[in-house]
Scaffold this active site. Structure first.
Site, short mmCIF file in Angstrom:
data_model
loop_
_atom_site.label_atom_id
_atom_site.label_comp_id
_atom_site.label_asym_id
_atom_site.label_seq_id
_atom_site.Cartn_x
_atom_site.Cartn_y
_atom_site.Cartn_z
N GLU A 1 11.47 15.06 15.27
CA GLU A 1 11.63 15.02 13.81
C GLU A 1 10.72 16.06 13.16
OE1 GLU A 1 10.10 11.54 11.72
OE2 GLU A 1 11.94 11.47 10.53
N CYS B 1 14.44 10.57 6.17
CA CYS B 1 14.67 10.07 7.54
C CYS B 1 16.14 10.18 7.94
CB CYS B 1 14.17 8.65 7.64
SG CYS B 1 14.81 7.62 6.32
N GLU C 1 11.03 0.45 9.57
CA GLU C 1 11.96 1.55 9.26
C GLU C 1 11.23 2.83 9.60
OE1 GLU C 1 14.98 1.14 8.37
OE2 GLU C 1 14.98 -0.97 7.83
N LYS D 1 0.86 -1.19 0.00
CA LYS D 1 0.00 0.00 0.00
C LYS D 1 0.89 1.23 0.00
CE LYS D 1 -1.87 2.33 3.38
NZ LYS D 1 -1.63 3.68 2.80
#
Ligand code: NAD
Length: 476
Positions: free
Chosen positions: A380, A284, A250, A175
């Protein structure tokens, strides 16, 4: 331009029967296409198709699977322009970088795993209990893998998931992110040309409904996610439901860049031009927080500010653009919120610090001088924002880096190799670069520690992650 908006299930495109959602062009905010989600019946159909395909695909030879992946890699190169058109438009990236860089990497990933599977280590061993008991170690596929991909590198992240899984003999239902479904739907036709029907299926829809229904399906044996830490938690819960599923996570990152007093500052600043701002910092591993020795902090801050002032951002087809807009209006709001809260808390906005007055979801490249405990240094941001924080000793910076909830990427800058290695060896991060940042090798593992997740993408290690080690013992 017309876009492929149908789902790809059991080797054929079909219209989604669930709710439809818009795919936008971040550079303009305009609608590119409406995509219909998979409904529950289509999710079930895709998983069952994968399960049926797995029975045959898992029995093929490494050579046969290798050939399919190598052909896919060639076809990706042949269709690189049209894939780049869709990826650049829907993800808001400079077209030239997508075509020459990201798509070349996508092809390379299929080629690497197509080669690696023929060299997968699984050894016949000795008799451990007695010389009449011969042990064999097999590396077998796992079954149906549910893969959930993010929006920052839609095709590349999909390739990181599909190629090792399929090479190892698994079948996949993937997906894409609801923000960027279009390029993977197009890639599906290439995958379908070289793989038996059902080996790779692409379904679309949001995370909480479509994603959740997929990952909790009883026939799914493993869930592979690239996404947010919060989504990682949802995957772990789903994996511990009715059946026990393997997980491969991840997740997010907040890469520290530790700059010692003997660092090559010019190389550092030129490297961060790309390592911090490529893909508008939505990466990331982005070099997003600089910890710098206090004795050179002013010099590094000035040079970074000058470099940031020379960065060019713009629409995908603007030839000199180094990066584009961020992915959505909501993401830009989120970035802006971080910067405004930092400003209110007393941080200095050294460069940028606002959304420019133009169409599209742009945010200026930004440098913020902030203390270590500031939210913007700890969380983040996932945008074109870099923080800078001075330290008194490298040991202090090492402590700051290791105290982070994240553990994905990091770098150390020093001309003294012993000093750099002494820091690098103790960093609790999946990857540490020395005197560079953000350079990937398909042969090397990419993965995190702590809240950045576990499991490896890329490398032989990733291929092994998509297999089960099995012991077979023969008595004679
Ligand atoms: P996200 O977690 O919001 O979405 C990722 C995917 O998960 C999407 O497809 C989404 O639909 C799906 N999802 C969300 N909730 C779900 C649920 N409950 N069940 C099943 N699926 C669900 O992340 P994003 O915003 O698309 O991507 C940005 C994040 O990804 C950042 O945190 C970034 O650091 C991380 N990322 C990590 C790596 C890495 O290699 N570690 C690489 C790229 C991006």
């Amino acid at each position: 331009m017309t876009y492929q908006t149908n789902l790809f299930i059991n080797g054929a495109y079909e219209a989604g029967q669930g709710e439809s959602f818009p795919a936008h062009e971040p550079a303009t905010g305009q609608l590119l296409a409406n995509v219909a989600s998979a409904d529950a019946g289509q999710i079930d159909k895709a998983v069952r198709a994968a399960h049926a395909a797995y029975q045959g695909w898992s029995q093929t030879t490494p050579k046969a699977r290798s050939l399919a992946l190598l052909r896919i890699a060639d076809a990706i190169e042949t269709h690189a322009e049209s894939l780049a058109d869709v990826e650049a438009a829907n993800a808001g990236k400079p077209w030239r970088y997508v075509k020459a860089g990201e798509l070349a990497n996508v092809a390379d990933v299929f080629r690497f795993f197509g080669t690696a599977v023929r060299n997968m280590p699984a050894t016949a061993a000795n008799g451990y209990r007695s010389n009449r008991h011969t042990s064999l170690l097999r590396r077998d596929p796992i079954g149906v893998i549910a893969s959930i991909a993010p929006w920052n590198y839609p095709l590349l992240m999909a390739a990181w998931k599909i190629a090792p899984a399929v090479a190892a003999g698994n079948a996949v239902v993937i997906k894409p992110s609801e923000n960027t479904p279009l390029s993977l739907l197009l890639l599906a036709s290439i995958l379908g040309e070289f793989l038996p029907e059902g080996v790779v299926n692409v379904i679309c829809g949001n995370g909480p409904d479509v994603g959740q229904t997929l990952i909790t399906h009883p026939l799914v044996r493993m869930i592979s996610l690239t996404g947010d830490v919060r989504t990682g938690r949802a995957v772990l819960k789903a994996a511990a439901g009715e059946s026990i599923k393997r997980t491969h996570l991840e997740l997010g990152g907040k890469a520290p860049v530790i700059v010692c007093d003997d660092a090559d500052i010019d190389t550092l600043v030129e490297t961060l031009r790309e390592a911090s701002f490529y893909n508008a910092g939505q990466d990331c591993t982005a070099a997003c927080r600089v910890f710098v020795d206090r004795s050179i902090a002013d010099k590094v801050t000035d040079k970074l500010a000058t470099m940031i002032g020379s960065l060019v951002y713009g629409a995908p087809k603007q030839n000199d653009a180094e990066f584009g807009p961020v992915i959505t209006a909501a993401q830009r709001e989120r970035i802006s919120g971080f910067v405004e809260r930092a400003r209110e808390a007393g941080a200095e906005i050294v460069a940028g610090g606002k959304a420019p007055d133009r169409e599209g979801y742009y945010y200026e490249p930004t440098l913020v001088a902030a203390p270590i405990d500031a939210e913007i240094v700890q969380k983040e941001v996932f945008g074109p924002v870099v923080t800078i924080t001075p330290f008194d000793t490298p040991e202090t910076a090492l402590g700051w880096a290791n105290a982070s909830e994240y553990g994905l990427a990091s770098s150390v800058w020093s001309r003294d190799a012993n000093r750099a290695m002494h820091i690098a060896n103790r960093l609790e991060y999946g990857v540490t670069w020395v005197n560079t940042h953000g350079v990937f090798a398909t042969e090397m593992p990419h993965g995190g520690m702590k809240n950045s997740g576990y499991g490896s993408d890329l490398s032989m290690q990733s291929l092994l992650d998509y297999t089960q080690a099995r012991h077979i013992m023969l008595a004679s």
